[in-house]
Design a protein around this motif. Structure first.
Motif, PDB file in Angstrom:
ATOM      1  N   LYS A  18       0.815  -1.215   0.000  1.00 24.99           N
ATOM      2  CA  LYS A  18       0.000   0.000   0.000  1.00 24.99           C
ATOM      3  C   LYS A  18       0.849   1.266   0.000  1.00 24.99           C
ATOM      4  O   LYS A  18       0.324   2.369  -0.073  1.00 24.99           O
ATOM      5  CB  LYS A  18      -0.930  -0.012   1.214  1.00 24.99           C
ATOM      6  CG  LYS A  18      -1.993  -1.067   1.067  1.00 24.99           C
ATOM      7  CD  LYS A  18      -2.900  -1.094   2.265  1.00 24.99           C
ATOM      8  CE  LYS A  18      -3.910  -2.213   2.107  1.00 24.99           C
ATOM      9  NZ  LYS A  18      -4.489  -2.614   3.381  1.00 24.99           N
ATOM     10  N   LEU A  19       2.125   1.068   0.113  1.00 28.00           N
ATOM     11  CA  LEU A  19       3.027   2.214   0.194  1.00 28.00           C
ATOM     12  C   LEU A  19       3.324   2.795  -1.182  1.00 28.00           C
ATOM     13  O   LEU A  19       3.560   3.995  -1.338  1.00 28.00           O
ATOM     14  CB  LEU A  19       4.334   1.727   0.828  1.00 28.00           C
ATOM     15  CG  LEU A  19       5.204   2.727   1.525  1.00 28.00           C
ATOM     16  CD1 LEU A  19       4.404   3.398   2.605  1.00 28.00           C
ATOM     17  CD2 LEU A  19       6.397   2.006   2.124  1.00 28.00           C
ATOM     18  N   ALA A  20       3.294   1.916  -2.180  1.00 31.75           N
ATOM     19  CA  ALA A  20       3.748   2.312  -3.515  1.00 31.75           C
ATOM     20  C   ALA A  20       2.976   3.517  -4.056  1.00 31.75           C
ATOM     21  O   ALA A  20       3.574   4.453  -4.577  1.00 31.75           O
ATOM     22  CB  ALA A  20       3.626   1.132  -4.466  1.00 31.75           C
ATOM     23  N   GLU A  21       1.655   3.474  -3.878  1.00 26.49           N
ATOM     24  CA  GLU A  21       0.871   4.530  -4.504  1.00 26.49           C
ATOM     25  C   GLU A  21       1.123   5.908  -3.890  1.00 26.49           C
ATOM     26  O   GLU A  21       1.445   6.837  -4.624  1.00 26.49           O
ATOM     27  CB  GLU A  21      -0.603   4.154  -4.449  1.00 26.49           C
ATOM     28  CG  GLU A  21      -1.331   4.670  -5.674  1.00 26.49           C
ATOM     29  CD  GLU A  21      -2.797   4.397  -5.556  1.00 26.49           C
ATOM     30  OE1 GLU A  21      -3.160   3.207  -5.518  1.00 26.49           O
ATOM     31  OE2 GLU A  21      -3.578   5.370  -5.497  1.00 26.49           O
ATOM     32  N   PRO A  22       0.961   6.047  -2.575  1.00 30.90           N
ATOM     33  CA  PRO A  22       1.249   7.372  -2.022  1.00 30.90           C
ATOM     34  C   PRO A  22       2.681   7.828  -2.288  1.00 30.90           C
ATOM     35  O   PRO A  22       2.910   9.010  -2.590  1.00 30.90           O
ATOM     36  CB  PRO A  22       1.005   7.207  -0.526  1.00 30.90           C
ATOM     37  CG  PRO A  22       0.811   5.772  -0.263  1.00 30.90           C
ATOM     38  CD  PRO A  22       0.457   5.124  -1.546  1.00 30.90           C
ATOM     39  N   LEU A  23       3.599   6.884  -2.251  1.00 31.77           N
ATOM     40  CA  LEU A  23       4.993   7.240  -2.466  1.00 31.77           C
ATOM     41  C   LEU A  23       5.194   7.743  -3.894  1.00 31.77           C
ATOM     42  O   LEU A  23       5.887   8.733  -4.126  1.00 31.77           O
ATOM     43  CB  LEU A  23       5.862   6.004  -2.202  1.00 31.77           C
ATOM     44  CG  LEU A  23       7.222   6.243  -1.588  1.00 31.77           C
ATOM     45  CD1 LEU A  23       7.138   7.157  -0.391  1.00 31.77           C
ATOM     46  CD2 LEU A  23       7.863   4.923  -1.192  1.00 31.77           C
ATOM     47  N   THR A  24       4.563   7.062  -4.824  1.00 29.66           N
ATOM     48  CA  THR A  24       4.658   7.477  -6.222  1.00 29.66           C
ATOM     49  C   THR A  24       4.177   8.912  -6.365  1.00 29.66           C
ATOM     50  O   THR A  24       4.821   9.745  -7.006  1.00 29.66           O
ATOM     51  CB  THR A  24       3.778   6.565  -7.103  1.00 29.66           C
ATOM     52  OG1 THR A  24       4.186   5.239  -6.895  1.00 29.66           O
ATOM     53  CG2 THR A  24       3.905   6.943  -8.562  1.00 29.66           C
ATOM     54  N   HIS A  25       3.052   9.170  -5.760  1.00 30.19           N
ATOM     55  CA  HIS A  25       2.498  10.508  -5.903  1.00 30.19           C
ATOM     56  C   HIS A  25       3.400  11.562  -5.257  1.00 30.19           C
ATOM     57  O   HIS A  25       3.604  12.644  -5.802  1.00 30.19           O
ATOM     58  CB  HIS A  25       1.106  10.567  -5.294  1.00 30.19           C
ATOM     59  CG  HIS A  25       0.439  11.868  -5.564  1.00 30.19           C
ATOM     60  ND1 HIS A  25      -0.091  12.162  -6.791  1.00 30.19           N
ATOM     61  CD2 HIS A  25       0.296  12.966  -4.804  1.00 30.19           C
ATOM     62  CE1 HIS A  25      -0.553  13.394  -6.761  1.00 30.19           C
ATOM     63  NE2 HIS A  25      -0.343  13.901  -5.562  1.00 30.19           N
ATOM     64  N   MET A  26       3.943  11.205  -4.117  1.00 33.39           N
ATOM     65  CA  MET A  26       4.805  12.170  -3.430  1.00 33.39           C
ATOM     66  C   MET A  26       6.082  12.435  -4.216  1.00 33.39           C
ATOM     67  O   MET A  26       6.571  13.564  -4.258  1.00 33.39           O
ATOM     68  CB  MET A  26       5.141  11.653  -2.039  1.00 33.39           C
ATOM     69  CG  MET A  26       3.958  11.785  -1.104  1.00 33.39           C
ATOM     70  SD  MET A  26       4.198  10.821   0.349  1.00 33.39           S
ATOM     71  CE  MET A  26       5.581  11.664   1.050  1.00 33.39           C
ATOM     72  N   ILE A  27       6.601  11.368  -4.830  1.00 36.45           N
ATOM     73  CA  ILE A  27       7.815  11.548  -5.631  1.00 36.45           C
ATOM     74  C   ILE A  27       7.512  12.446  -6.823  1.00 36.45           C
ATOM     75  O   ILE A  27       8.269  13.357  -7.159  1.00 36.45           O
ATOM     76  CB  ILE A  27       8.327  10.178  -6.109  1.00 36.45           C
ATOM     77  CG1 ILE A  27       8.778   9.350  -4.923  1.00 36.45           C
ATOM     78  CG2 ILE A  27       9.397  10.346  -7.159  1.00 36.45           C
ATOM     79  CD1 ILE A  27      10.238   9.071  -4.842  1.00 36.45           C
ATOM     80  N   ARG A  28       6.371  12.184  -7.439  1.00 37.00           N
ATOM     81  CA  ARG A  28       5.969  13.024  -8.567  1.00 37.00           C
ATOM     82  C   ARG A  28       5.924  14.482  -8.136  1.00 37.00           C
ATOM     83  O   ARG A  28       6.429  15.360  -8.808  1.00 37.00           O
ATOM     84  CB  ARG A  28       4.574  12.608  -9.045  1.00 37.00           C
ATOM     85  CG  ARG A  28       4.577  11.355  -9.845  1.00 37.00           C
ATOM     86  CD  ARG A  28       3.328  11.348 -10.728  1.00 37.00           C
ATOM     87  NE  ARG A  28       3.389  10.255 -11.645  1.00 37.00           N
ATOM     88  CZ  ARG A  28       2.554   9.207 -11.600  1.00 37.00           C
ATOM     89  NH1 ARG A  28       1.618   9.150 -10.690  1.00 37.00           N
ATOM     90  NH2 ARG A  28       2.661   8.243 -12.473  1.00 37.00           N
ATOM     91  N   ASN A  29       5.264  14.682  -7.001  1.00 37.07           N
ATOM     92  CA  ASN A  29       5.133  16.027  -6.476  1.00 37.07           C
ATOM     93  C   ASN A  29       6.486  16.661  -6.213  1.00 37.07           C
ATOM     94  O   ASN A  29       6.717  17.824  -6.523  1.00 37.07           O
ATOM     95  CB  ASN A  29       4.367  15.971  -5.157  1.00 37.07           C
ATOM     96  CG  ASN A  29       3.012  16.586  -5.313  1.00 37.07           C
ATOM     97  OD1 ASN A  29       2.901  17.642  -5.915  1.00 37.07           O
ATOM     98  ND2 ASN A  29       2.000  15.927  -4.812  1.00 37.07           N
ATOM     99  N   ALA A  30       7.372  15.859  -5.611  1.00 38.51           N
ATOM    100  CA  ALA A  30       8.682  16.391  -5.228  1.00 38.51           C
ATOM    101  C   ALA A  30       9.441  16.856  -6.465  1.00 38.51           C
ATOM    102  O   ALA A  30      10.066  17.908  -6.459  1.00 38.51           O
ATOM    103  CB  ALA A  30       9.477  15.332  -4.475  1.00 38.51           C
ATOM    104  N   VAL A  31       9.373  16.051  -7.522  1.00 32.91           N
ATOM    105  CA  VAL A  31      10.115  16.423  -8.725  1.00 32.91           C
ATOM    106  C   VAL A  31       9.410  17.556  -9.461  1.00 32.91           C
ATOM    107  O   VAL A  31      10.029  18.534  -9.892  1.00 32.91           O
ATOM    108  CB  VAL A  31      10.290  15.206  -9.659  1.00 32.91           C
ATOM    109  CG1 VAL A  31      11.011  15.627 -10.934  1.00 32.91           C
ATOM    110  CG2 VAL A  31      11.049  14.108  -8.948  1.00 32.91           C
ATOM    111  N   ASP A  32       8.094  17.425  -9.579  1.00 31.59           N
ATOM    112  CA  ASP A  32       7.358  18.408 -10.366  1.00 31.59           C
ATOM    113  C   ASP A  32       7.286  19.759  -9.649  1.00 31.59           C
ATOM    114  O   ASP A  32       7.567  20.800 -10.242  1.00 31.59           O
ATOM    115  CB  ASP A  32       5.947  17.865 -10.632  1.00 31.59           C
ATOM    116  CG  ASP A  32       5.242  18.663 -11.701  1.00 31.59           C
ATOM    117  OD1 ASP A  32       5.944  19.325 -12.493  1.00 31.59           O
ATOM    118  OD2 ASP A  32       3.995  18.635 -11.749  1.00 31.59           O
ATOM    119  N   HIS A  33       6.892  19.755  -8.391  1.00 29.79           N
ATOM    120  CA  HIS A  33       6.715  21.015  -7.661  1.00 29.79           C
ATOM    121  C   HIS A  33       7.920  21.374  -6.805  1.00 29.79           C
ATOM    122  O   HIS A  33       8.235  22.535  -6.633  1.00 29.79           O
ATOM    123  CB  HIS A  33       5.503  20.926  -6.729  1.00 29.79           C
ATOM    124  CG  HIS A  33       4.234  20.637  -7.452  1.00 29.79           C
ATOM    125  ND1 HIS A  33       3.893  21.282  -8.616  1.00 29.79           N
ATOM    126  CD2 HIS A  33       3.234  19.776  -7.177  1.00 29.79           C
ATOM    127  CE1 HIS A  33       2.714  20.832  -9.024  1.00 29.79           C
ATOM    128  NE2 HIS A  33       2.309  19.907  -8.177  1.00 29.79           N
TER     129      HIS A  33
END
Lengths: 97, 764
Positions: free
Chosen positions: B472-487
Motif C-alpha cells: 500500500k506504500l507504492a501509490e502514495p509514495l509514487t504521488h509524493m515523488i511526482r510532487n517532489a520532482v514536479d513542484h
C-alpha cells in the motif's frame, strides 16, 4: 575355456541413460570390477554424456586391470550418439570369434 | 506442474531479474565499473529473453535481444557506459518491465516508445552517440555479439548499387542471417560440472551443433579418471569441434546460449577452411542424427512421410526446449551466483565488492508461498491470541484461588502464542527495496517530462516491514515523488541561478524507529512557497484571511482536500490526486505523515507507519467508562498527577509540570466527546506520549487496566474511518475496544482544523 566364459559378467544397459542414470551405472559397473565384462547396449535409446563418461572410464579401468571390456550388441542410437560426441567404441566392439 | 504454473514462475523470476537489472544499471550510473555488475545486468536481460523465447513472447524477445546486444558491447568494453548511454539503458529497462507486465497481464505497451528505444539501442551498439541516434532512424542490423567472422558479402538489392533497406527487427530476429559462404569454425567446448547439474547434457548441445553443418569432433578424455575415483556427475569430457557452416558464428553461440555460464567455449574462424579439421584425428559426425532425438520413436527413421516427421520432431523439440528453458530460468539465479564467485577471482581489484556479493548470494534457501496462505495463518494466529486471552480471563474469573499448575500452563501458552505470532509476522516482513526501486523509474519519467535533472538517492532499502504495508506504500509514495520532482525541484536554470547543483536530489530513506517504520522523502528544491500556499488556502476558504498560522501549519495545508499550488494542472501532478489522498492512504495504514520545509533548501516529508497491520502492543485504559487501547510505542511514561502539578493555562488549557518542564494536558474523553466536562486530572492517570510532530503531551485517562498485545481489526474495512481512532480490537472478554490514534488526538487538542471533522465523526 569354459571357466573363463563363466567368469565373464555381462551388463545390459537400460534404454534411457540420461543424467540421472550416471550414478546408478557407475555403481553397477564398479560392482562388476575384477572380472571381464560384456556390455549389452542393444536396448539403448538415449545416452547422455555422463553415462558415456562412466562407460569410458570403465573401459580404461578394465584395460588397466588387463581384463576385457567389450560391447556385445549395440543399438543404432548408441552408435550414433557415441559418434556424435566423438567417442570411438570400435576398438571395444566384441569380435566375432 | 502445468505450463501456466511454469509461466507464472517465469514472471516471478522476471520481476527479480528486472530488479537486478535496474539496480545494476543504477550502480553503473553511479560510476561502478565492476565487470560483474555489467555481467549481472547482461544476465538479467539474457534470462528474461531466454524465458520469453520459451513461451513465445515475441515482443519481449525482440526487445530483450536488442537490449542484450547493446549490453554486450558494454560487457566487451566496446561501449563506454556513460550517463547518456545509461539513460537509454534505464529507459530500456523500464520498457522491458512494461513488456513483461503486458505479457503477463495483457496490458498495452507504448509501441512508439519501444521502437524509439530499439533504434537508440541499436545506434549505441553501432557506436553512435545517443543524441545522433535519436535524430535519425538506423538502417543497420545490430552487430553480432563477438567479433564478426569474415565480412559477409552484402546481398545486392539491385544492380544500380546498394539501396538503403529499412531495417525490420522482426526479420532480423525471425530469420537466420542471410546465407553466406560456408566457413569452418574451430570450437572448443569444455563443459563444467554445473552444466550437468542443471540438467543440461553436452550430447544435446552437440546434436544441435551438428545440425548447423558438417561437423567433425574430437573428444578430449584426458581428464577422465579411473572408474573408482570418478564422480559420475562431474564433467570430464571436452571437445574440439570443426564445423563447416553457412549460419555464422551467432548461430553457433546460440546453441550454447543457456550453457554459456557453465562451460568454456571458444569459437574461432579456422584460418584455412580447406585444411581445417585435418590436423587432428577428428571423427566425422554422421549427418542423420534423427535417432538421437529424445524419445525418438522406433519408427521415426522408417516413416515415409519425412516432412511430417520433421515437423513433429520440431514441435516436440520446441516443447522440450520450452520446458527446459523454464527450468533454466529457475536456475539463472544460481548461475548468477556461480559466476559472481568466478568473477571474484578474475577481478582482484574489486575483491571486497565481490566478497560482499558473495555474502549476499550466500543467502539462505527460500520458498515461494502464496500470500493467501500466509494471510490465513496470520488470521488464525490472531484468533488464537484472542482466544488465549479469553481463556486466561475466564480462568481468572472462575478460579480465584489460581491453581498454580493452570496458571503456569496459561503463562506458557501465552509465551508460545506470542512466539508463534512473532514468527508468523516475520514471514510477512519484506524489505522495502522493491518499492524503492520502482520509485527510481518514476523519478526518471518525471524528470524526462519536466526536463529536470534529478538524482534519486535511496537509503535503508533493506528495512523490513509487513508486506501489506509495502503494497500500500507504492501509490502514495509514487504521488509524493511526482510532487517532489514536479513542484519541489526547480528547473536546472533556476537551480544554477540559486547557486545549486543543476541536478536536483530526491532522497528516499527508510528506517526503523521505536517499533515503526519511518520513511522520509527529502528534496533539495525550493521548499514550500508559504505565501502562495497561504493565499491559495484563503482563496479556497480553507482558512480565514487573518488567520495566524505557524509555518508548520501552513505547510500542512497542502494536505487539505483539493489543494494544489501548481499554476496550471500539469500532466504529472495534476491527476486529481492531491496530497490529501496521500495523507488519507497513509492514515488508512495506521500511519502519519508530516512535512517540514525550508525555503530555498527543500522539503522533507516524513511518514511513520506501523511495522505490521496485524497486531499491536497496547495499554488498555478506561476513559469515561469506555475501554480504549493506546499503542505502547507512543507512550513514554505513565504517571499519577498530583494536584500541585496541574496548572491552568488560558481559558481551558491545562499544563502538567513534570520534572521542571510543562507539558500540555490532553483530556482524551473530552476530545472524543465521551464526556461534556473536563475530568479532574488528579483522579485519573496521565500517559506521557511522544507525538510525531515532536514534543510531548500528557493524555488524561481515567484508569489503566493493563498492558497486552491486541489483534488489530480494521475500522475502515468493517465500519468507516473515525478520526482519532486508528482501529479496533477484540478483548479477552469478547468486548470491542477502540485503538487510539495518538497523533490525531494530539493534533485535535492543538489545532482547530480537525474539529469539524471530529464532531462529524462523533455525530456519525
Amino acid at each position: 575355456m569354459a571357466s573363463k566364459n563363466t567368469a565373464k559378467k555381462s551388463l545390459k544397459l537400460a534404454p534411457v541413460l540420461d543424467l540421472n542414470e550416471a550414478t546408478a551405472l557407475h555403481e553397477r559397473l564398479l560392482s562388476l570390477k575384477g572380472a571381464p565384462v560384456v556390455i549389452d547396449a542393444s536396448a539403448v535409446e538415449r545416452i547422455g554424456t555422463l553415462c558415456a563418461q562412466v562407460l569410458m572410464a570403465g573401459a580404461r579401468s578394465w584395460e588397466e586391470d588387463r581384463m576385457s571390456f567389450t560391447f556385445a550388441k549395440v543399438s543404432d542410437a548408441f552408435v550414433k550418439t557415441t559418434q556424435l560426441i566423438g567417442v570411438d567404441i570400435a576398438p571395444l566392439m566384441a569380435k566375432e570369434i | 506442474m502445468d505450463m501456466n504454473e511454469i509461466k507464472e514462475i517465469f514472471f516471478q523470476e522476471c520481476e527479480e531479474q528486472l530488479a537486478e537489472l535496474e539496480s545494476g544499471l543504477l550502480k553503473l550510473n553511479d560510476g561502478d565499473r565492476d565487470p560483474e555488475t555489467v555481467n549481472a545486468v547482461f544476465r538479467a536481460v539474457h534470462s528474461i529473453k531466454g524465458g520469453a523465447g520459451a513461451f513465445g513472447l515475441d515482443d519481449l524477445v525482440s526487445f530483450a535481444h536488442v537490449f542484450e546486444t547493446t549490453l554486450d558491447c558494454v560487457r566487451s568494453n566496446r561501449l563506454e557506459p556513460n550517463q547518456d548511454v545509461l539513460k537509454v539503458m534505464l529507459k530500456s529497462a523500464d520498457v522491458l518491465a512494461d513488456l513483461t507486465n503486458a505479457a503477463r497481464d495483457g496490458g498495452s505497451v507504448d509501441e512508439a516508445r519501444s521502437r524509439q528505444l530499439i533504434k537508440e539501442l541499436e545506434a549505441l551498439a553501432n557506436g553512435e552517440l545517443p543524441q545522433a541516434a535519436a535524430a535519425e532512424p538506423v538502417a543497420k542490423p545490430a552487430p553480432v555479439a563477438a567479433p564478426a567472422p569474415a565480412p559477409a558479402p552484402a546481398p545486392v538489392v539491385n544492380e544500380e548499387g546498394f539501396q538503403p533497406v529499412a531495417f525490420s527487427f522482426d526479420e532480423f530476429e525471425a530469420n537466420e542471417p542471410p546465407a553466406v559462404e560456408p566457413s569452418t569454425f574451430e570450437i572448443l567446448f569444455r563443459p563444467k560440472s554445473e552444466l550437468y547439474a542443471k540438467g543440461n547434457d553436452a550430447t544435446l548441445l552437440l546434436r544441435d551443433l551438428s545440425r548447423l553443418g558438417e561437423m567433425s569432433i574430437l573428444c578430449d578424455m584426458d581428464e577422465l579418471p579411473a572408474l573408482g575415483s570418478m564422480n559420475p556427475e562431474a564433467a570430464y569430457f571436452a571437445w574440439k569441434i570443426s564445423l563447416k557452416t553457412d549460419k555464422g558464428e551467432d548461430a553457433i553461440r546460440s546453441v550454447f546460449e543457456f550453457a554459456e555460464w557453465d562451460c568454456e567455449l571458444e569459437v574461432t574462424l579456422a584460418g584455412d577452411p580447406a585444411n581445417a579439421g585435418e590436423e587432428l584425428p577428428m571423427q566425422p559426425v554422421p549427418f542423420d542424427l534423427s535417432l538421437l532425438d529424445e524419445e525418438a520413436p522406433a519408427t521415426a527413421g522408417a516413416s515415409e512421410d519425412e516432412e511430417q516427421a520433421v515437423a513433429q520432431r520440431e514441435a516436440r523439440d520446441e516443447a522440450l526446449s520450452a520446458a527446459a528453458t523454464a527450468s533454466k530460468v529457475l536456475q539463472m539465479a544460481q548461475t548468477a551466483r556461480a559466476s559472481a564467485e568466478s568473477a571474484k577471482s578474475a577481478t582482484p581489484v574489486s575483491a571486497a565488492q565481490a566478497a560482499a556479493q558473495q555474502a549476499a548470494s550466500a543467502a539462505t534457501p527460500t520458498i515461494r508461498v502464496d500470500l493467501d496462505r500466509v494471510d490465513r495463518l496470520i488470521n488464525l494466529v490472531g484468533e488464537l491470541v484472542i482466544n488465549q486471552a479469553m481463556l486466561s480471563q475466564s480462568v481468572i474469573e472462575n478460579d480465584t484461588n489460581g491453581t498454580s499448575s493452570i496458571n503456569m500452563g496459561l503463562e506458557e501458552l501465552q509465551q508460545l502464542t506470542r512466539e508463534i505470532q512473532d514468527s508468523v509476522m516475520a514471514i510477512r516482513a519484506q524489505p522495502v527495496k522493491p518499492v524503492f526501486q520502482r520509485m527510481s523509474r518514476i523519478v526518471r519519467e518525471i524528470a524526462d517530462m519536466t526536463g529536470k535533472s534529478v538524482r534519486l538517492v535511496t537509503e535503508g532499502e533493506n528495512t523490513e516491514v509487513d508486506k501489506t504495508v509495502i503494497d500500500k506504500l507504492a501509490e502514495p509514495l509514487t504521488h509524493m515523488i511526482r510532487n517532489a520532482v514536479d513542484h519541489g525541484l526547480e528547473t536546472p536554470e533556476k537551480r544554477v541561478a540559486a547557486g545549486k547543483n543543476p541536478e536536483g536530489t530526491v532522497r528516499l530513506t527508510a528506517k526503523h524507529r521505536s517499533g515503526r517504520i519511518v520513511i522520509e522523502l527529502a528534496d533539495d528544491g525550493a521548499g514550500i512557497n508559504r505565501e502562495k500556499v497561504r493565499q491559495k488556502a484563503i482563496d479556497n476558504d480553507l482558512i480565514a484571511a487573518d488567520a495566524n498560522l505557524s509555518d508548520e501549519e501552513i505547510d500542512n495545508l497542502i494536505f487539505h482536500a483539493g489543494f494544489s499550488t501548481a499554476d496550471k494542472i500539469s500532466d504529472i501532478s495534476g491527476r486529481g490526486v492531491g496530497m490529501d489522498v496521500v495523507k488519507r492512504s497513509i492514515q488508512a495504514l495506521g500511519g502519519r505523515i508530516n512535512i517540514s520545509s525550508k525555503p530555498g533548501q527543500g522539503s522533507v516529508f516524513t511518514m511513520s507507519l506501523p511495522l505490521t497491520l496485524a497486531v499491536l502492543d497496547g495499554m488498555v485504559v478506561t476513559v469515561a467508562n469506555q475501554t480504549l487501547v493506546v499503542p505502547l510505542t507512543a507512550i513514554v511514561e505513565t504517571l499519577q498527577p498530583e494536584a500541585s502539578a496541574i496548572h491552568s493555562f488560558g481559558a481551558s488549557q491545562r499544563l502538567i509540570s513534570i520534572r521542571n518542564s510543562f507539558c500540555p494536558l490532553v483530556d482524551v474523553g473530552r476530545i472524543l466527546n465521551f464526556r461534556a466536562i473536563q475530568a479532574n486530572p488528579v483522579e485519573g492517570v496521565a500517559l506521557l506520549v511522544e507525538s510525531e510532530g515532536g514534543g510531548q503531551r500528557a493524555l488524561m485517562v481515567d484508569a489503566i487496566q493493563g498492558q497486552r498485545q491486541v489483534v488489530i481489526k480494521s475500522l475502515e474495512a468493517n465500519y468507516t474511518h473515525v478520526p482519532g481512532i486508528a482501529a479496533a480490537t477484540i478483548l479477552g472478554d469478547g468486548r470491542v475496544a477502540l485503538i487510539l490514534d495518538v497523533d490525531a488526538i494530539v493534533a485535535a487538542s492543538r489545532g482547530h482544523s480537525l474539529k469539524p471533522e471530529m464532531s462529524l465523526a462523533a455525530a456519525g
